[in-house]
Design a protein around this motif. Structure first.
Motif, PDB file in Angstrom:
ATOM      1  N   ALA A 342       0.793  -1.152   0.102  1.00 19.59           N
ATOM      2  CA  ALA A 342      -0.175   0.125   0.046  1.00 19.59           C
ATOM      3  C   ALA A 342       0.945   1.298  -0.034  1.00 19.59           C
ATOM      4  CB  ALA A 342      -0.849   0.032   1.316  1.00 19.59           C
ATOM      5  N   PRO A 343       0.393   2.336  -0.800  1.00 20.20           N
ATOM      6  CA  PRO A 343       1.384   3.556  -0.782  1.00 20.20           C
ATOM      7  C   PRO A 343       1.699   3.914   0.687  1.00 20.20           C
ATOM      8  CG  PRO A 343      -0.515   3.682  -2.250  1.00 20.20           C
ATOM      9  CD  PRO A 343      -0.586   2.368  -1.647  1.00 20.20           C
ATOM     10  N   ARG A 347       2.043  -2.401   4.481  1.00 17.25           N
ATOM     11  CA  ARG A 347       0.887  -3.472   4.347  1.00 17.25           C
ATOM     12  C   ARG A 347       1.118  -3.980   3.012  1.00 17.25           C
ATOM     13  NH1 ARG A 347      -4.846  -3.787   3.656  1.00 17.25           N
ATOM     14  NH2 ARG A 347      -5.149  -1.676   2.885  1.00 17.25           N
ATOM     15  N   LEU A 349      -0.321  -5.696  -0.329  1.00 19.90           N
ATOM     16  CA  LEU A 349      -1.774  -6.015  -1.173  1.00 19.90           C
ATOM     17  C   LEU A 349      -1.504  -7.081  -2.008  1.00 19.90           C
ATOM     18  CD1 LEU A 349      -2.219  -2.178  -2.122  1.00 19.90           C
ATOM     19  CD2 LEU A 349      -2.848  -3.398   0.131  1.00 19.90           C
ATOM     20  N   PRO A 368     -12.663 -12.953  -3.688  1.00 17.41           N
ATOM     21  CA  PRO A 368     -13.412 -12.370  -3.069  1.00 17.41           C
ATOM     22  C   PRO A 368     -13.025 -10.901  -3.106  1.00 17.41           C
ATOM     23  CG  PRO A 368     -11.896 -13.661  -1.560  1.00 17.41           C
ATOM     24  CD  PRO A 368     -11.781 -14.045  -3.102  1.00 17.41           C
ATOM     25  N   SER A 369     -13.997 -10.230  -2.758  1.00 18.59           N
ATOM     26  CA  SER A 369     -13.900  -8.516  -2.651  1.00 18.59           C
ATOM     27  C   SER A 369     -12.491  -8.286  -1.622  1.00 18.59           C
ATOM     28  CB  SER A 369     -14.953  -7.868  -1.887  1.00 18.59           C
ATOM     29  OG  SER A 369     -15.646  -7.243  -2.682  1.00 18.59           O
ATOM     30  N   GLY A 370     -11.677  -7.154  -2.302  1.00 21.15           N
ATOM     31  CA  GLY A 370     -10.548  -6.955  -1.190  1.00 21.15           C
ATOM     32  C   GLY A 370      -9.496  -7.966  -1.494  1.00 21.15           C
ATOM     33  N   ALA A 371      -9.544  -8.853  -2.479  1.00 23.19           N
ATOM     34  CA  ALA A 371      -8.290  -9.884  -2.459  1.00 23.19           C
ATOM     35  C   ALA A 371      -7.182  -9.368  -2.928  1.00 23.19           C
ATOM     36  CB  ALA A 371      -9.181 -11.077  -3.102  1.00 23.19           C
ATOM     37  N   GLY A 372      -7.105  -8.428  -3.984  1.00 29.39           N
ATOM     38  CA  GLY A 372      -6.100  -7.770  -4.785  1.00 29.39           C
ATOM     39  C   GLY A 372      -6.186  -8.076  -6.251  1.00 29.39           C
ATOM     40  N   LYS A 373      -7.369  -8.464  -6.661  1.00 33.48           N
ATOM     41  CA  LYS A 373      -7.593  -8.547  -8.042  1.00 33.48           C
ATOM     42  C   LYS A 373      -7.201  -7.402  -8.675  1.00 33.48           C
ATOM     43  CE  LYS A 373     -11.945  -9.631  -7.813  1.00 33.48           C
ATOM     44  NZ  LYS A 373     -12.102  -9.511  -6.311  1.00 33.48           N
ATOM     45  N   SER A 374      -7.835  -6.183  -8.575  1.00 29.67           N
ATOM     46  CA  SER A 374      -7.569  -5.113  -9.215  1.00 29.67           C
ATOM     47  C   SER A 374      -5.977  -4.541  -9.162  1.00 29.67           C
ATOM     48  CB  SER A 374      -8.491  -3.794  -8.988  1.00 29.67           C
ATOM     49  OG  SER A 374      -9.836  -4.151  -8.783  1.00 29.67           O
ATOM     50  N   THR A 375      -5.570  -4.692  -7.886  1.00 29.70           N
ATOM     51  CA  THR A 375      -4.195  -4.388  -7.838  1.00 29.70           C
ATOM     52  C   THR A 375      -3.233  -5.162  -8.764  1.00 29.70           C
ATOM     53  OG1 THR A 375      -4.724  -3.939  -5.536  1.00 29.70           O
ATOM     54  CG2 THR A 375      -2.496  -3.904  -5.930  1.00 29.70           C
ATOM     55  N   ARG A 378      -3.730  -3.870 -12.333  1.00 30.16           N
ATOM     56  CA  ARG A 378      -3.134  -2.317 -12.309  1.00 30.16           C
ATOM     57  C   ARG A 378      -1.588  -2.934 -12.542  1.00 30.16           C
ATOM     58  NH1 ARG A 378      -4.864  -0.276  -7.235  1.00 30.16           N
ATOM     59  NH2 ARG A 378      -3.874   1.771  -7.607  1.00 30.16           N
ATOM     60  N   GLN A 415     -11.355  -0.407 -13.134  1.00 31.19           N
ATOM     61  CA  GLN A 415     -12.587  -0.559 -12.393  1.00 31.19           C
ATOM     62  C   GLN A 415     -13.566   0.919 -12.357  1.00 31.19           C
ATOM     63  OE1 GLN A 415     -12.125  -2.166  -8.592  1.00 31.19           O
ATOM     64  NE2 GLN A 415     -14.029  -3.447  -8.758  1.00 31.19           N
ATOM     65  N   GLU A 497     -13.564  -5.871 -14.232  1.00 31.27           N
ATOM     66  CA  GLU A 497     -14.878  -6.070 -14.262  1.00 31.27           C
ATOM     67  C   GLU A 497     -15.703  -5.344 -15.496  1.00 31.27           C
ATOM     68  OE1 GLU A 497     -16.843  -6.091 -10.673  1.00 31.27           O
ATOM     69  OE2 GLU A 497     -15.153  -6.583  -9.495  1.00 31.27           O
TER      70      GLU A 497
HETATM   71  P1  ATP Z   1     -13.208  -5.782  -5.339  1.00 32.49           P
HETATM   72  O1  ATP Z   1     -13.470  -7.036  -6.045  1.00 32.49           O
HETATM   73  O2  ATP Z   1     -13.798  -5.333  -4.238  1.00 32.49           O
HETATM   74  O3  ATP Z   1     -12.726  -4.681  -6.516  1.00 32.49           O
HETATM   75  P2  ATP Z   1     -10.178  -6.640  -5.475  1.00 32.49           P
HETATM   76  O4  ATP Z   1      -9.758  -7.894  -5.378  1.00 32.49           O
HETATM   77  O5  ATP Z   1     -10.139  -5.986  -6.668  1.00 32.49           O
HETATM   78  O6  ATP Z   1     -11.568  -6.062  -4.784  1.00 32.49           O
HETATM   79  P3  ATP Z   1      -8.162  -4.365  -4.695  1.00 32.49           P
HETATM   80  O7  ATP Z   1      -8.919  -3.174  -5.231  1.00 32.49           O
HETATM   81  O8  ATP Z   1      -7.122  -4.797  -5.561  1.00 32.49           O
HETATM   82  O9  ATP Z   1      -9.161  -5.592  -4.495  1.00 32.49           O
HETATM   83  O10 ATP Z   1      -7.779  -3.976  -3.142  1.00 32.49           O
HETATM   84  C1  ATP Z   1      -6.820  -5.149  -2.577  1.00 32.49           C
HETATM   85  C2  ATP Z   1      -6.435  -4.555  -1.064  1.00 32.49           C
HETATM   86  O11 ATP Z   1      -5.707  -3.327  -1.391  1.00 32.49           O
HETATM   87  C3  ATP Z   1      -7.725  -3.991  -0.425  1.00 32.49           C
HETATM   88  O12 ATP Z   1      -7.491  -4.478   0.962  1.00 32.49           O
HETATM   89  C4  ATP Z   1      -7.699  -2.583  -0.622  1.00 32.49           C
HETATM   90  O13 ATP Z   1      -8.208  -1.904   0.951  1.00 32.49           O
HETATM   91  C5  ATP Z   1      -6.135  -2.200  -0.545  1.00 32.49           C
HETATM   92  N1  ATP Z   1      -5.908  -0.936  -1.446  1.00 32.49           N
HETATM   93  C6  ATP Z   1      -6.278  -0.597  -2.680  1.00 32.49           C
HETATM   94  N2  ATP Z   1      -5.806   0.288  -3.256  1.00 32.49           N
HETATM   95  C7  ATP Z   1      -5.018   0.896  -2.137  1.00 32.49           C
HETATM   96  C8  ATP Z   1      -4.495   2.105  -2.036  1.00 32.49           C
HETATM   97  N3  ATP Z   1      -4.440   3.012  -2.977  1.00 32.49           N
HETATM   98  N4  ATP Z   1      -4.069   2.116  -0.695  1.00 32.49           N
HETATM   99  C9  ATP Z   1      -3.974   1.400   0.193  1.00 32.49           C
HETATM  100  N5  ATP Z   1      -4.730   0.046   0.136  1.00 32.49           N
HETATM  101  C10 ATP Z   1      -5.279  -0.095  -1.033  1.00 32.49           C
END
Ligand code: ATP
Length: 581
Positions: A342-343, A347, A349, A368-375, A378, A415, A497
């Motif tokens: 995380a920036p 922590r 991600l 699941p939500s918040g798993a880190g897929k978007s990260t 990206r 997203q 998505e």
């Molecule tokens: P969703 O299905 O809800 O979109 P996801 O799997 O795509 O979720 P991410 O968006 O990758 O999940 O987020 C993964 C984790 O990274 C989450 O716990 C989120 O809180 C954290 N996170 C995402 N962006 C940042 C940020 N800019 N700074 C700190 N934490 C972040």
């Protein structure tokens, strides 16, 4: 982009831009030379009036002296105006040379990180004002102080000594001012940067604020930020005021002392009556540049700090580095031991993620939500740089690609859709100003089934939309953003998505576009939950708690997940096993 400038501005951009303004500066200094000589005219006039006209009573001499004075002061005014115009022209040139680099840095991750809270474009404006405004004029006139002091010495050594001592005292005050105001100024810049950012961010959400009655609360928190800024400004002004007023006090005192000393010397018959007034005027003129410097100090210091910030930002790797052009990629992507934090924190991600996508393959990312897929996505498209590991496209690290060249081969749908202010066509064509890209824009819209929808908008492709796609429904915005992702058939597609807001027709068009991308050999990574999209993918990548939990052929992974196997084998493209976190 910025590198395309005709100017040879490699290396230190700011230094070179200032060097390129040298011709303007030379003229300004030459004009200042003439100007400062002409500033001696009122003293000479006084000397002549007191010593000749009063003594002889010759009115004709007075008229002649007046004519000379008017001519000299007229020339002085003309030169003064010209040098201000020249400085304005220089500021424009400086801006033209530096602005492309600063704007480029403001849109780069490295540049943003180096800038912190500070707004880069404001820093550029500050520097521009410093190099062309009052601080520059004060600095250009300052070397004339010794000349005026020298003339005072010529009138009488005691008068020279007084102006020299006075000048040294004023310089000492200017030096202490610089030491004292620097920290207050920096605190002020930080506080005002934070306040403006907060205000901008809150304004972007005004509908939400209005609907839920948050306006007062937001105003209160903005007021708190403003209070911090006001405090910092007050501290800076308070520190500056002490020095500005003491400089004024000493200058006036020294000026009158010069007059008093002149009278004493005249009483002792060491200088003439005219020399008394002339010395007083000269002393005032000698101290003026120093007073100007003290007055313009905060601007000068702001300019210096802006120079340091911009220099650090422009030196960031993204800006400094030239990239060798690489061949068009075939569409093979590999993510190798990638970790993302995380920036500004430790922590994690995403932990040690590895997977590969071959040309013509579609990978579905689930979890699941918040798993880190978007990260993870990206990171794969190069939107963020991993803290650990690398992402390669056709074997070359993403950081080895010229970002602009790489962008042409990448189609990314974030997203949050991420449309920008401009027309629909501008957005699909990625704001490229190249002529004849209309056919590509329409082809991209047709590929994702958005063409008819766009034609039904008020001005079709020329419909203006606001930042974030304001003016379009969320479904329309997603289709326009999809067309942008598919613009000019990229070899790597990263879609987050992509069907979240699509209707049945939109989803069918998207699936057709994904099939077409596969047919031309593009690699695709799609974050999706819907079964319609999962049905198209070749492989599934399961992410949980920032780790890749499973990766392999779709049906195998789906069967394992359905069978409740907690941690299935991780199988990479081509069948081999890759690092599992
Ligand atoms: P969703 O299905 O809800 O979109 P996801 O799997 O795509 O979720 P991410 O968006 O990758 O999940 O987020 C993964 C984790 O990274 C989450 O716990 C989120 O809180 C954290 N996170 C995402 N962006 C940042 C940020 N800019 N700074 C700190 N934490 C972040």
């Amino acid at each position: 982009m910025a590198r395309a400038s005709n100017e040879q501005l490699d290396g230190n951009v700011l230094h070179n831009a200032l060097a390129a303004c040298r011709r303007h500066l030379t003229f300004v200094i030459m004009f200042s030379f003439a100007l400062n000589i002409l500033y001696l005219t009122p003293s000479l006039f006084m000397l002549q009036v007191y010593d000749r006209v009063l003594a002889s009573g010759d009115v004709l001499t007075l008229v002649f002296l007046l004519v000379v004075l008017v001519l000299a002061l007229g020339t002085l005014a003309f030169l003064d105006g010209t040098r201000i115009r020249l400085l304005a022209a220089m500021a424009k040139r400086f801006d033209r040379l530096v602005a492309p680099y600063v704007l480029n840095a403001a849109l780069s991750k490295e540049g943003r990180a180096a800038a912190g809270q500070v707004q880069l474009v404001r820093e550029l404006d500050t520097l521009r004002s410093a190099v062309s405004g009052p601080p520059a004029l004060a600095a250009i006139d300052a070397p004339w102080t010794p000349v005026y002091i020298g003339v005072c010495f010529m009138i009488h050594p005691w008068l020279g000594a007084l102006t020299l001592g006075g000048g040294a005292l004023l310089l000492l005050i200017a030096f202490i001012n610089q030491r004292a105001s620097s920290r207050a100024l920096r605190a002020n810049l930080q506080a005002s940067g934070a306040m403006y950012s907060l205000q901008q961010a809150d304004s972007a959400q005004l509908e939400t604020a209005r609907a839920m009655g948050m306006r007062k609360a937001l105003v209160m928190r903005q007021l708190r930020a403003r209070e911090t800024m006001s405090d910092a400004m007050r501290k800076q002004a308070r520190s500056g005021a002490v020095y500005t007023s003491s400089t004024k006090f000493f200058r006036l005192l020294l000026q009158s002392s010069a007059l008093g000393l002149g009278v004493l010397l005249a009483l002792e018959q060491q200088i003439s009556a005219g020399a008394i007034v002339a010395a007083s005027i000269l002393a005032a003129r000698a101290f003026q540049p120093i007073e100007l410097i003290v007055g313009a100090w905060s601007q000068f210091e702001q300019g210096r700090q802006a120079y340091d910030v911009l220099k650090a930002v422009l030196k960031t790797e993204d800006n400094a580095r030239d990239h060798t052009g690489l061949p068009t990629p075939q569409g093979s992507l590999s993510v190798e031991s990638v970790g993302v934090r995380a920036p500004g924190s430790d922590r994690a991600l995403v932990y040690n993620a590895s997977f590969r996508v071959s040309p013509g393959e579609i990978i579905g990312v689930v979890g699941p939500s918040g798993a880190g897929k978007s990260t993870l996505l990206r990171t794969a498209v190069g939107a963020i740089t991993p803290d650990q590991g690398v992402v390669r496209l056709d074997g070359a690290k993403l950081s080895d690609w010229d970002p602009e060249q790489l962008g042409r081969y990448v189609g990314y749908l974030p997203q949050d859709i991420g449309l920008l202010q401009g027309t629909v066509a501008d957005n699909i064509g990625r704001f490229s100003r190249e002529a004849h890209n209309d056919a590509d824009i329409v082809a991209a819209a047709q590929a994702v089934g958005a063409h008819e929808m766009i034609l039904s908008l008020a001005k079709g492709y020329d419909t203006e939309i606001g930042a974030g796609g304001r003016g379009l429904s969320i479904g329309q915005a997603q289709r326009v953003a999809l067309a942008r992702a598919f613009y000019r058939d990229p070899m790597f597609l990263g879609l987050d998505e992509p069907n979240a807001h699509l209707d049945g027709d939109g989803e069918r068009a998207l699936i057709a576009a994904l099939h077409a991308a596969r047919a031309r050999g593009a690699a695709s990574v799609v974050v999706a939950h819907s079964s319609a999209i999962v049905a198209v993918v070749d492989k599934l990548l399961v992410v949980r708690d920032g780790r890749i939990e499973a990766f392999g052929p779709r049906d195998q992974v789906a069967a394992r997940l359905a069978g409740g196997q907690a941690r299935p084998a991780v199988v990479a493209s081509g069948g081999e096993t890759v690092g599992r976190s």
